[in-house]
Design a protein around this motif. Structure first.
Motif, PDB file in Angstrom:
ATOM      1  N   LYS A 160     -29.197  -8.717 -20.293  1.00 41.31           N
ATOM      2  CA  LYS A 160     -28.539  -9.986 -19.950  1.00 41.31           C
ATOM      3  C   LYS A 160     -29.468 -10.933 -19.210  1.00 41.31           C
ATOM      4  O   LYS A 160     -29.412 -12.155 -19.396  1.00 41.31           O
ATOM      5  CB  LYS A 160     -27.287  -9.706 -19.131  1.00 41.31           C
ATOM      6  N   ALA A 161     -30.351 -10.379 -18.380  1.00 41.16           N
ATOM      7  CA  ALA A 161     -31.292 -11.231 -17.650  1.00 41.16           C
ATOM      8  C   ALA A 161     -32.260 -11.911 -18.624  1.00 41.16           C
ATOM      9  O   ALA A 161     -32.529 -13.113 -18.523  1.00 41.16           O
ATOM     10  CB  ALA A 161     -32.055 -10.410 -16.618  1.00 41.16           C
ATOM     11  N   ARG A 162     -32.771 -11.134 -19.569  1.00 42.38           N
ATOM     12  CA  ARG A 162     -33.694 -11.709 -20.545  1.00 42.38           C
ATOM     13  C   ARG A 162     -32.980 -12.721 -21.441  1.00 42.38           C
ATOM     14  O   ARG A 162     -33.563 -13.731 -21.849  1.00 42.38           O
ATOM     15  CB  ARG A 162     -34.305 -10.599 -21.410  1.00 42.38           C
ATOM     16  N   LYS A 163     -31.728 -12.454 -21.770  1.00 44.56           N
ATOM     17  CA  LYS A 163     -30.973 -13.384 -22.598  1.00 44.56           C
ATOM     18  C   LYS A 163     -30.816 -14.723 -21.888  1.00 44.56           C
ATOM     19  O   LYS A 163     -30.959 -15.784 -22.507  1.00 44.56           O
ATOM     20  CB  LYS A 163     -29.601 -12.784 -22.920  1.00 44.56           C
ATOM     21  N   LYS A 164     -30.565 -14.661 -20.587  1.00 44.78           N
ATOM     22  CA  LYS A 164     -30.424 -15.890 -19.802  1.00 44.78           C
ATOM     23  C   LYS A 164     -31.746 -16.644 -19.748  1.00 44.78           C
ATOM     24  O   LYS A 164     -31.796 -17.872 -19.886  1.00 44.78           O
ATOM     25  CB  LYS A 164     -29.938 -15.547 -18.396  1.00 44.78           C
ATOM     26  N   GLU A 165     -32.846 -15.907 -19.541  1.00 48.80           N
ATOM     27  CA  GLU A 165     -34.171 -16.536 -19.505  1.00 48.80           C
ATOM     28  C   GLU A 165     -34.510 -17.186 -20.846  1.00 48.80           C
ATOM     29  O   GLU A 165     -35.078 -18.283 -20.903  1.00 48.80           O
ATOM     30  CB  GLU A 165     -35.240 -15.500 -19.152  1.00 48.80           C
ATOM     31  N   SER A 166     -34.135 -16.493 -21.924  1.00 46.91           N
ATOM     32  CA  SER A 166     -34.439 -17.014 -23.250  1.00 46.91           C
ATOM     33  C   SER A 166     -33.717 -18.328 -23.499  1.00 46.91           C
ATOM     34  O   SER A 166     -34.285 -19.265 -24.071  1.00 46.91           O
ATOM     35  CB  SER A 166     -34.050 -15.979 -24.304  1.00 46.91           C
ATOM     36  N   LYS A 167     -32.463 -18.413 -23.066  1.00 47.40           N
ATOM     37  CA  LYS A 167     -31.718 -19.658 -23.231  1.00 47.40           C
ATOM     38  C   LYS A 167     -32.355 -20.802 -22.460  1.00 47.40           C
ATOM     39  O   LYS A 167     -32.220 -21.969 -22.829  1.00 47.40           O
ATOM     40  CB  LYS A 167     -30.271 -19.461 -22.789  1.00 47.40           C
ATOM     41  N   ALA A 168     -33.059 -20.448 -21.386  1.00 43.76           N
ATOM     42  CA  ALA A 168     -33.729 -21.469 -20.582  1.00 43.76           C
ATOM     43  C   ALA A 168     -35.090 -21.847 -21.160  1.00 43.76           C
ATOM     44  O   ALA A 168     -35.804 -22.673 -20.591  1.00 43.76           O
ATOM     45  CB  ALA A 168     -33.903 -20.967 -19.152  1.00 43.76           C
TER      46      ALA A 168
END
Length: 684
Positions: A160-168
């Motif tokens: 989930k952390a990487r998914k959030k970073e990817s969206k950014a």
């Protein structure tokens, strides 16, 4: 050059008369073809679940996409009905061991939905969810023998952390370093909607599972990493405790592996595997002691290829065996002794499934794609007919031939004659070269978006499908003959076939085209450069043009070394360049159409760029490069498949049916009704 006609007697039994309104097959027809892709047999004997696959009907305005699979149930020959709505695209069809449920994997519409395990009662009622993993898709499963426990294989958990970073915008990928393994779970489907799947500790990248009859053990095929190279060369069968995942033993076969199955006692596994790490394909049948992983060969050294296995209720092992371009069903006893063989009468057996004493088979033949057949005594009874419209297609005669190559090696291939037969002096001919080369073409259904087959026959071509050196189903020794000999004897076999077909009156040797994908694309590039004098047209798909740069851009470098080149590029740089089509562009007189998926990781699109640029700059030879956005090592979507087939046939028509000249126009009109055809053009 002397040729031999093979399998004539078996063909007589399967040739059907065309209707009075027969017409040639067209590229549009390919989109209509339905294939049986999955079968599952009820233990109660009250049905066979069938997965039927078809491309979206973009000719009638359907949305472009990949193949869609629907669930049907067959109760007898010709008695079949749909079991789910048409818009449910499913996979992984199985019966529960008690025969009460038909289970399947399905991803409902919606961005947040994951692929879960569902089931529908055999006796009536709607489908319901049996299990899901909150943060990932279920990719595979097996039923426990109690019809209550299901073992699941699921994708890696979402970070989930990487998914959030990817969206950014921080979406950088670290190549080959951030592997995340699939996971194994067990779930009690009777524990209620709140039951959480229990994770089973397992280290490795699982790809397939089987469960023993007593439910104590799982046999898990797994690779040590998530890399494609390891999935091919290093996958091994692990026997683990079904409750805890504790390792019992590893079946340390030295090469590639294929199908594996527990027998009814749980003490023995059937396993299809390679004989050593240099064996190009898993084709040899083994029996494995499940207690300690010891294995012994059953068919080593034989000139055939085991394709699929199933243990019968009486303890016999049924094996679908490909023998050259034909197939047969074999039965072995528990010791591995061959007890009987059944000739399927021209059918090409693909997959076996059994339960309750019934053996069902997916099989095809020269006149029809894959359908459901059931063994009755020593005969196969056809239970399904999903392409009844084929009776209105005028098809070319199809047969297997054998010819002697220049060094005396016997080579087989399948010929499809033009509809109505070849004219005096022979017909323009298209060689369709299979990939691998650790594969083979069988004398079955040979028409698809990348294989001209009956479309070509209807357009007046002779089609030839060569099982050149390196092909499977002729024994490991034959499949190894191409090793350490890129573009040598293997491609000489193609040239030698031209004379054989000319001697049969089938081919005009000055009007021969060549096409194929992957290794078949390599053959097509070689045919357009080093062997240009022999081929008047070439269509190369996801093919190899530079054996040096290919090594540095593919996801299977170790597999290339072990079963193809048998040496690394740096051991002989010039030797690798010598067998690269770009090195022979000075000989390139053959007009070549180059097609490639932009997302291909097996053979990088740069291979096609290299060949295109070299031919474009150094020669006046007609060349065109077409790229397919979103496609990889093969076109998956309906529009890309149709586009490929149209372009291939237009290219062959231009350079094999006339004197050649200008290339076909880069764009072509779409037939009325195709999705997105409002401007009646496709993008080049």
């Amino acid at each position: 050059m002397k040729t031999q006609l093979l399998a004539g007697a078996t063909l007589i039994a399967i040739v059907a008369s065309a209707s009075a309104n027969a017409r040639p097959m067209t590229p549009e027809d390919i989109l209509k073809i339905k294939h049986v892709t999955d079968i599952a047999v009820s233990s109660k004997g009250n049905g066979i679940a069938v997965g039927v696959s078809q491309m979206p009907d973009i000719a009638d305005g359907a949305k472009n996409g990949t193949s869609e699979r629907n669930l049907r149930v067959a109760f007898a020959a010709g008695n079949m009905r749909d079991f789910l709505p048409d818009d449910m695209n499913i996979s992984g069809i199985e019966y529960s061991p008690d025969g009460r449920l038909i289970s399947f994997l399905w991803k409902p519409e919606g961005d947040d939905e994951k692929r879960g395990l569902y089931a529908i009662p055999v006796d009536g009622g709607g489908h319901r969810k049996l299990a899901s993993i909150e943060d990932s898709n279920i990719t595979g499963y097996v039923w426990g023998p109690d019809s209550q426990t299901v073992y699941l294989m699921a994708a890696a958990a979402t970070d989930k952390a990487r998914k959030k970073e990817s969206k950014a915008g921080f979406n950088a990928r670290i190549y080959e370093e951030e592997q995340k393994f699939k996971r194994l779970f067990a779930v009690d489907i009777n524990a209620g909607d709140d039951a959480e799947p229990r994770e089973i500790g397992f280290k490795g990248e699982p790809s397939a599972m089987r469960v023993s009859q007593d439910g104590r053990w799982l046999a898990v095929a797994a690779a040590p990493t998530t890399q494609v190279d390891d999935s091919l060369t290093s996958t091994r069968v692990h026997i683990v405790d079904a409750a805890t995942g504790a390792l019992k033993t590893i079946v340390k076969t030295p090469g590639k592996i294929g199908d594996f199955e527990f027998d009814r006692t749980g003490k023995t596994l059937s396993l299809i595997a390679g004989v050593d790490k240099h064996d190009p394909a898993a084709t040899t049948l083994y029996l494995v002691d499940a207690s300690n992983g010891a294995f012994r060969p059953v068919t080593e050294g034989q000139a055939n290829a085991a394709v699929d296995t199933e243990w019968m209720a009486d303890g016999r092992l049924a094996v679908a065996m490909h023998v050259g371009a034909q197939s047969e069903l074999r039965f072995y006893d528990r010791t591995g002794r061959l007890s009987s063989t059944i000739n399927p009468g021209g059918l090409i057996l693909r997959n076996l499934e059994t339960s309750g004493g019934r053996l069902a088979v997916i099989a095809d033949a020269p006149k029809h794609p894959r359908e459901l057949f059931v063994l009755n005594g020593r005969n196969f009874v056809r239970w399904s007919n999903h392409n009844d419209w084929l009776k209105d297609i005028d098809m070319g005669t199809q047969r297997t031939i054998r010819y002697a190559a220049r060094d005396g090696q016997q080579v087989e291939g399948i010929v499809i004659e033009p509809v109505g037969g070849a004219p005096n002096g022979g017909a323009p001919t298209i060689f369709r070269v299979h990939g691998g080369p650790e594969a083979h073409d069988s004398n079955g259904w040979l028409t698809s978006y990348g294989a001209p087959g009956q479309v070509g026959a209807g357009a007046g071509y002779t089609l030839f499908y060569p099982n050149y050196r390196g092909s499977t189903a002729y024994g490991t020794a034959f499949s190894k003959q191409h090793q350490n000999d890129y573009a040598g004897k293997e491609f000489n076999d193609l040239v030698d076939a031209i004379g054989a077909l000319e001697a049969e009156g089938l081919t005009r040797k000055d009007k021969v085209g060549i096409t194929g994908g992957s290794y078949g694309g390599y053959a097509s590039a070689w045919g357009a450069t080093a062997l240009s004098e022999h081929f008047a047209a070439s269509v190369m798909f996801v093919g190899i043009s530079n054996q040096i740069s290919k090594f540095g851009t593919t996801d299977i470098p170790n597999e290339m070394y072990l079963v193809h080149s048998r040496k690394w590029p740096w051991e002989n740089w010039q030797g690798m360049l010598d067998v690269s089509p770009i090195y022979h562009v000075d000989k390139a007189k053959t007009p070549i159409l180059i097609l490639h998926g932009e997302n291909d990781t097996r053979v990088a699109p740069s291979q096609s760029y290299e060949l295109y640029r070299n031919i474009k700059v150094r020669t006046d030879t007609p060349v065109r490069l077409v790229l397919y956005p979103g496609e990889g090592h093969g076109n998956r979507k309906a529009a890309a498949q149709y586009d490929y087939n149209i372009r291939m046939m237009r290219w062959m028509d231009t350079y094999l049916k006339g004197d050649g000249g200008e290339m076909p126009a880069p764009r072509f009109d779409l037939p009325q009704g195709f999705s997105g055809a409002s401007e009646a053009k496709t993008e080049d």
